[in-house]
Write an enzyme that holds these catalytic residues in place. Structure first.
Site, PDB file in Angstrom:
ATOM      1  N   CYS A   1       0.787  -1.224  -0.011  1.00 44.32           N
ATOM      2  CA  CYS A   1       0.198  -0.093   0.076  1.00 44.32           C
ATOM      3  C   CYS A   1       0.742   1.183  -0.101  1.00 44.32           C
ATOM      4  O   CYS A   1       0.555   2.192  -0.715  1.00 44.32           O
ATOM      5  CB  CYS A   1      -0.991  -0.113   1.316  1.00 44.32           C
ATOM      6  SG  CYS A   1      -2.155  -1.315   1.045  1.00 44.32           S
ATOM      7  N   PHE A   2       1.717   1.564   0.829  1.00 46.22           N
ATOM      8  CA  PHE A   2       2.316   2.647   1.272  1.00 46.22           C
ATOM      9  C   PHE A   2       3.123   3.427  -0.176  1.00 46.22           C
ATOM     10  O   PHE A   2       2.398   4.621  -0.735  1.00 46.22           O
ATOM     11  CB  PHE A   2       3.560   2.685   2.131  1.00 46.22           C
ATOM     12  CG  PHE A   2       3.007   2.621   3.577  1.00 46.22           C
ATOM     13  CD1 PHE A   2       1.715   2.905   3.796  1.00 46.22           C
ATOM     14  CD2 PHE A   2       3.805   2.306   4.587  1.00 46.22           C
ATOM     15  CE1 PHE A   2       1.043   2.823   5.133  1.00 46.22           C
ATOM     16  CE2 PHE A   2       3.468   2.193   5.961  1.00 46.22           C
ATOM     17  CZ  PHE A   2       2.099   2.556   6.384  1.00 46.22           C
TER      18      PHE A   2
ATOM     19  N   ARG B   1       4.719  -8.321  -0.936  1.00 45.19           N
ATOM     20  CA  ARG B   1       4.769  -7.150  -2.119  1.00 45.19           C
ATOM     21  C   ARG B   1       5.449  -5.774  -1.492  1.00 45.19           C
ATOM     22  O   ARG B   1       5.243  -5.395  -0.595  1.00 45.19           O
ATOM     23  CB  ARG B   1       3.202  -7.021  -2.094  1.00 45.19           C
ATOM     24  CG  ARG B   1       2.479  -8.000  -2.670  1.00 45.19           C
ATOM     25  CD  ARG B   1       0.947  -7.962  -2.763  1.00 45.19           C
ATOM     26  NE  ARG B   1       0.236  -7.812  -1.445  1.00 45.19           N
ATOM     27  CZ  ARG B   1      -1.208  -7.627  -1.538  1.00 45.19           C
ATOM     28  NH1 ARG B   1      -2.015  -7.475  -2.622  1.00 45.19           N
ATOM     29  NH2 ARG B   1      -1.616  -7.559  -0.338  1.00 45.19           N
TER      30      ARG B   1
HETATM   31  N1  LIG Z   1      -3.434  -5.427   1.560  1.00 45.39           N
HETATM   32  C1  LIG Z   1      -3.764  -4.529   2.451  1.00 45.39           C
HETATM   33  O1  LIG Z   1      -3.601  -4.771   3.612  1.00 45.39           O
HETATM   34  C2  LIG Z   1      -4.934  -3.412   1.974  1.00 45.39           C
HETATM   35  C3  LIG Z   1      -5.233  -2.746   3.011  1.00 45.39           C
HETATM   36  C4  LIG Z   1      -6.394  -1.760   2.761  1.00 45.39           C
HETATM   37  C5  LIG Z   1      -6.454  -1.529   1.538  1.00 45.39           C
HETATM   38  N2  LIG Z   1      -6.044  -2.387   0.333  1.00 45.39           N
HETATM   39  C6  LIG Z   1      -6.554  -1.973  -1.020  1.00 45.39           C
HETATM   40  O2  LIG Z   1      -7.580  -3.053  -1.203  1.00 45.39           O
HETATM   41  C7  LIG Z   1      -7.408  -3.491  -2.585  1.00 45.39           C
HETATM   42  C8  LIG Z   1      -7.397  -4.985  -2.578  1.00 45.39           C
HETATM   43  O3  LIG Z   1      -5.997  -5.254  -2.135  1.00 45.39           O
HETATM   44  P1  LIG Z   1      -5.578  -6.802  -1.797  1.00 45.39           P
HETATM   45  O4  LIG Z   1      -4.540  -6.565  -0.978  1.00 45.39           O
HETATM   46  O5  LIG Z   1      -6.876  -7.462  -1.069  1.00 45.39           O
HETATM   47  O6  LIG Z   1      -5.345  -7.236  -3.225  1.00 45.39           O
HETATM   48  P2  LIG Z   1      -5.466  -8.844  -3.761  1.00 45.39           P
HETATM   49  O7  LIG Z   1      -4.331  -8.776  -5.041  1.00 45.39           O
HETATM   50  O8  LIG Z   1      -4.668  -9.612  -2.761  1.00 45.39           O
HETATM   51  O9  LIG Z   1      -6.980  -9.002  -3.944  1.00 45.39           O
HETATM   52  C9  LIG Z   1      -7.501  -8.560  -5.091  1.00 45.39           C
HETATM   53  C10 LIG Z   1      -8.264  -9.670  -5.618  1.00 45.39           C
HETATM   54  O10 LIG Z   1      -9.389  -9.230  -6.656  1.00 45.39           O
HETATM   55  C11 LIG Z   1      -9.327 -10.052  -7.941  1.00 45.39           C
HETATM   56  N3  LIG Z   1      -9.995  -9.547  -8.882  1.00 45.39           N
HETATM   57  C12 LIG Z   1      -9.522  -8.414  -9.660  1.00 45.39           C
HETATM   58  N4  LIG Z   1     -10.230  -8.085 -10.673  1.00 45.39           N
HETATM   59  C13 LIG Z   1     -11.514  -8.857 -10.436  1.00 45.39           C
HETATM   60  C14 LIG Z   1     -12.436  -8.939 -11.118  1.00 45.39           C
HETATM   61  N5  LIG Z   1     -13.008  -8.251 -12.228  1.00 45.39           N
HETATM   62  N6  LIG Z   1     -13.709  -9.774 -10.623  1.00 45.39           N
HETATM   63  C15 LIG Z   1     -13.329 -10.502  -9.593  1.00 45.39           C
HETATM   64  N7  LIG Z   1     -12.407 -10.478  -8.846  1.00 45.39           N
HETATM   65  C16 LIG Z   1     -11.288  -9.682  -9.149  1.00 45.39           C
HETATM   66  C17 LIG Z   1      -8.140 -10.762  -7.801  1.00 45.39           C
HETATM   67  O11 LIG Z   1      -7.975 -12.003  -8.370  1.00 45.39           O
HETATM   68  C18 LIG Z   1      -7.462 -10.700  -6.545  1.00 45.39           C
HETATM   69  O12 LIG Z   1      -7.564 -12.118  -5.852  1.00 45.39           O
HETATM   70  C19 LIG Z   1      -6.600  -2.570  -3.171  1.00 45.39           C
HETATM   71  O13 LIG Z   1      -6.974  -1.438  -3.676  1.00 45.39           O
HETATM   72  C20 LIG Z   1      -5.520  -2.195  -2.126  1.00 45.39           C
HETATM   73  O14 LIG Z   1      -4.940  -1.026  -2.135  1.00 45.39           O
HETATM   74  C21 LIG Z   1      -5.403  -3.364   0.805  1.00 45.39           C
HETATM   75  O1  LIG Z   2       7.693   2.077  12.793  1.00 43.44           O
HETATM   76  C1  LIG Z   2       7.498   1.402  11.734  1.00 43.44           C
HETATM   77  C2  LIG Z   2       6.335   0.817  11.465  1.00 43.44           C
HETATM   78  C3  LIG Z   2       6.025  -0.141  10.223  1.00 43.44           C
HETATM   79  N1  LIG Z   2       7.311  -0.059   9.302  1.00 43.44           N
HETATM   80  C4  LIG Z   2       7.191  -0.646   8.199  1.00 43.44           C
HETATM   81  O2  LIG Z   2       6.255  -0.338   7.350  1.00 43.44           O
HETATM   82  C5  LIG Z   2       5.655  -1.275   6.411  1.00 43.44           C
HETATM   83  C6  LIG Z   2       4.060  -1.070   6.645  1.00 43.44           C
HETATM   84  O3  LIG Z   2       3.824  -1.807   7.688  1.00 43.44           O
HETATM   85  P1  LIG Z   2       2.159  -1.586   8.377  1.00 43.44           P
HETATM   86  O4  LIG Z   2       1.479  -0.361   7.982  1.00 43.44           O
HETATM   87  O5  LIG Z   2       2.187  -2.190   9.714  1.00 43.44           O
HETATM   88  O6  LIG Z   2       1.570  -2.852   7.341  1.00 43.44           O
HETATM   89  P2  LIG Z   2       0.438  -2.620   6.122  1.00 43.44           P
HETATM   90  O7  LIG Z   2      -0.378  -3.904   6.114  1.00 43.44           O
HETATM   91  O8  LIG Z   2       1.275  -2.097   4.866  1.00 43.44           O
HETATM   92  O9  LIG Z   2      -0.713  -1.553   6.724  1.00 43.44           O
HETATM   93  C7  LIG Z   2      -0.677  -0.053   6.123  1.00 43.44           C
HETATM   94  O10 LIG Z   2      -1.079  -0.105   4.646  1.00 43.44           O
HETATM   95  C8  LIG Z   2      -2.609  -0.574   4.771  1.00 43.44           C
HETATM   96  C9  LIG Z   2      -3.067  -0.683   3.268  1.00 43.44           C
HETATM   97  O11 LIG Z   2      -3.431   0.415   2.867  1.00 43.44           O
HETATM   98  C10 LIG Z   2      -3.572   0.175   5.603  1.00 43.44           C
HETATM   99  O12 LIG Z   2      -4.799  -0.196   5.502  1.00 43.44           O
HETATM  100  C11 LIG Z   2      -2.949   0.262   7.148  1.00 43.44           C
HETATM  101  O13 LIG Z   2      -3.638   1.150   7.956  1.00 43.44           O
HETATM  102  C12 LIG Z   2      -1.304   0.633   7.055  1.00 43.44           C
HETATM  103  O14 LIG Z   2      -0.916   0.390   8.406  1.00 43.44           O
HETATM  104  C13 LIG Z   2       6.272  -2.898   6.907  1.00 43.44           C
HETATM  105  O15 LIG Z   2       7.236  -2.949   5.936  1.00 43.44           O
HETATM  106  C14 LIG Z   2       6.860  -2.310   8.200  1.00 43.44           C
HETATM  107  O16 LIG Z   2       7.858  -3.220   8.499  1.00 43.44           O
HETATM  108  C15 LIG Z   2       8.346   0.660   9.873  1.00 43.44           C
HETATM  109  O17 LIG Z   2       9.479   0.134   9.209  1.00 43.44           O
HETATM  110  N2  LIG Z   2       8.518   1.152  11.031  1.00 43.44           N
END
Ligand SMILES: NC(=O)c1ccc[n+]([C@@H]2O[C@H](COP(=O)([O-])OP(=O)(O)OC[C@H]3O[C@@H](n4cnc5c(N)ncnc54)[C@H](O)[C@@H]3O)[C@@H](O)[C@H]2O)c1
Ligand SMILES: O=c1ccn([C@@H]2O[C@H](COP(=O)(O)OP(=O)(O)O[C@H]3O[C@H](CO)[C@@H](O)[C@H](O)[C@H]3O)[C@@H](O)[C@H]2O)c(=O)[nH]1
Length: 480
Positions: free
Chosen positions: A272-273, A342
């Site tokens: 994400c970041f 990722r």
């Molecule tokens: N991973 C996180 O921690 C996190 C947290 C907050 C927000 N997000 C956001 O949420 C979204 C999804 O992230 P993720 O990590 O779950 O991704 P991911 O790749 O794990 O999952 C997405 C899924 O969507 C499916 N997909 C894509 N197009 C499709 C379609 N047209 N119909 C049905 N399925 C379809 C893919 O096959 C995949 O399994 C992104 O926008 C991401 O930025 C992720």
């Molecule tokens: O003090 C810190 C805290 C985190 N990290 C690193 O930062 C990255 C992201 O960590 P973290 O934010 O805990 O995990 P994510 O799952 O990427 O979650 C972020 O990204 C998500 C996707 O958007 C959001 O939903 C969450 O709120 C946001 O914390 C990792 O590589 C950590 O090791 C550091 O280096 N130092």
């Protein structure tokens, strides 16, 4: 019975919907995906993602009111509320390449909803999207509406991997943005009613659509900026003899700043970041705000600098060459308690060391050899497409071996690089490791998890991010 369908069974769709199903037994939740292998895994004993606590939640609800299916169209057609949680990768070609969000998957999901719907629907943006995406989706849906009413809501997800279940059980806030019209407010209330089953009222925030969309990008930018700030300080600490842990603690004691997210590291990773900040930068540029764009771009630049700095430190300390030297890499996931790689900083660090011809022996308790080889051969941003569309990797990086034990990884190695803060790395028998390594034996701790003094007693030369340098390291200055 209210029916929810979530398009996208990934790191967000899977856990989020499992928790909704757990907390709302009267709602039927179906998670759909175009990836057959993902859905098969969700329906098996071996879930497609590793997340503490997730197995128990899925076991309790699956088959009761939680289902996983590839029959995307059927379940979307039947749903009252459709969450869209598909990939929103960084564009790799065309307008905005390297920055803008690629909304291909989002748009195709929206068009499919328009095609198959026969009843009114609330469509919820769960994916992280650029501000004003709801307007584009509204246009796609209403131009193809066949008299059906759609209400678009923005409900960004704030869970962090590794703590996803706890974050979903006890969120700091749930954010719901919607149109400020009677129909919009009714839709907001309907989604609020779902979360209200377990989230206290004062933690459910409602805003207009654009505030909700932008808040997600802003929150990630603020969080990442804290890490780049402390990492920038870590470089200054090394140059001056200050200790970044002490500095971060003293700074964080100010209640206006706070202690969290101030751990210096080899760099932040995760899906994400970087993606979300690049997206924010692009939006600023498109809105004629180059100074604002430049400000946020710096967060990424410092993160890249930190990863480079680490590689340079390793190579410089080892007589300016790691050619043909075995280097043990402990940890490949982007943080502990996840198998997710990722944008992990390990990719850039490993590539940097391989660029200097090192031989790498990598161990991570949750990441497979296949994944590591794919990560080291994949082009930037390719990882963020649905799995079945990602390039396969017939070539393997020969200088890399992946092993299933930290002792095996470190045997005969010249150096150990700790890149993920797995708890088990704190408890290793470092005397045993030292005895089996080449001398001088180095530990480069990219997460500040080992007791450097104890390791020095054993005989290691130790580098800890942002900590006062060993005399050996001082004598071998690294290019920053
Ligand atoms: N991973 C996180 O921690 C996190 C947290 C907050 C927000 N997000 C956001 O949420 C979204 C999804 O992230 P993720 O990590 O779950 O991704 P991911 O790749 O794990 O999952 C997405 C899924 O969507 C499916 N997909 C894509 N197009 C499709 C379609 N047209 N119909 C049905 N399925 C379809 C893919 O096959 C995949 O399994 C992104 O926008 C991401 O930025 C992720
Ligand atoms: O003090 C810190 C805290 C985190 N990290 C690193 O930062 C990255 C992201 O960590 P973290 O934010 O805990 O995990 P994510 O799952 O990427 O979650 C972020 O990204 C998500 C996707 O958007 C959001 O939903 C969450 O709120 C946001 O914390 C990792 O590589 C950590 O090791 C550091 O280096 N130092």
């Amino acid at each position: 019975m209210v029916k929810i369908c979530c398009i996208g069974a990934g790191y967000v769709g899977g856990p989020t919907m499992a928790v909704i199903a757990l907390k709302c037994p009267k709602i039927e939740v179906v998670v759909v995906d175009i990836s057959v292998s993902r859905i098969t895994a969700w329906n098996s004993e071996q879930l497609p993602i590793y997340e503490p606590g997730l197995d128990d939640v899925v076991k309790e609800c699956r088959g009761r009111n939680l289902f996983f299916s590839t029959d995307v169209e059927k379940h979307v057609a039947e749903a009252d509320i459709v969450f869209v949680s598909v990939n929103t990768p960084t564009k790799t070609t065309g307008l905005g390449a390297g920055k803008a969000a690629d909304l291909t998957y989002w748009e195709s999901a929206a068009r499919m909803i328009a095609d198959v719907s026969k009843s009114d629907k609330i469509v919820v943006e769960k994916s992280t999207v650029p501000v004003k995406t709801a307007e584009a989706i509204e246009k796609i849906l209403t131009h193809n509406s066949k008299g059906i009413n759609y209400q678009i809501l923005s409900n960004p997800e704030f869970l962090a991997e590794g703590t996803a279940i706890q974050d979903l059980f006890h969120p700091d806030r749930v954010l719901i943005g919607g149109r400020e019209t009677p129909a919009g407010l009714k839709a907001v209330q309907a989604l609020k009613d779902v979360y209200a089953q377990w989230v206290p009222d004062e933690r459910i925030l409602t805003t207009n659509l654009w505030s909700a969309e932008l808040s997600k990008l802003a929150a990630n930018a603020f969080l990442a900026q804290r890490i780049s700030s402390v990492n920038a300080m870590s470089a200054l600490c090394e140059a001056t003899g200050a200790d970044v842990t002490q500095v971060a603690y003293a700074v964080g004691k100010d209640s206006r700043i706070g202690q969290k997210f101030l751990n210096a590291s080899v760099g932040f990773g995760g899906s994400c970041f970087q993606k979300d900040i690049l997206n924010l930068v692009y939006i600023c540029e498109c809105n004629g705000l180059p100074e604002v764009a430049e400000y946020w771009k710096q967060v990424i630049k410092v993160n890249d600098y930190q990863k480079n700095r680490f590689v340079n430190r390793v190579v410089a300390s080892m007589f300016n060459t790691v050619s043909n030297k075995k280097i043990a890499v402990l940890g490949f996931a982007f943080k502990k308690d996840t198998g997710d790689t990722r944008e992990t900083p390990a990719i850039d660090v490993c590539k940097g060391l391989l660029g200097d011809k090192a031989r790498l022996s990598i161990y991570d308790p949750q990441v497979t050899e296949d994944q590591i080889q794919r990560d080291l051969t994949m082009n930037k941003f390719d990882w963020d497409h649905p799995i079945h569309l990602q390039p396969t990797s017939p070539t393997t990086v020969k200088q890399v071996s992946v092993v299933w034990d930290a002792y095996e990884a470190t045997k005969d190695a010249h150096a150990v690089c700790i890149l993920t803060e797995w708890d088990e790395f704190k408890k290793l028998d470092y005397k045993r490791i030292f005895d089996n390594m080449q001398k001088p034996a180095f530990v480069f701790d990219g997460r500040n998890i080992v007791n450097a003094d104890e390791l020095r007693q054993i005989g290691f030369i130790v580098y800890s991010i942002g900590k006062p340098l060993d005399s050996w390291l001082k004598d071998m200055p690294a290019v920053a």
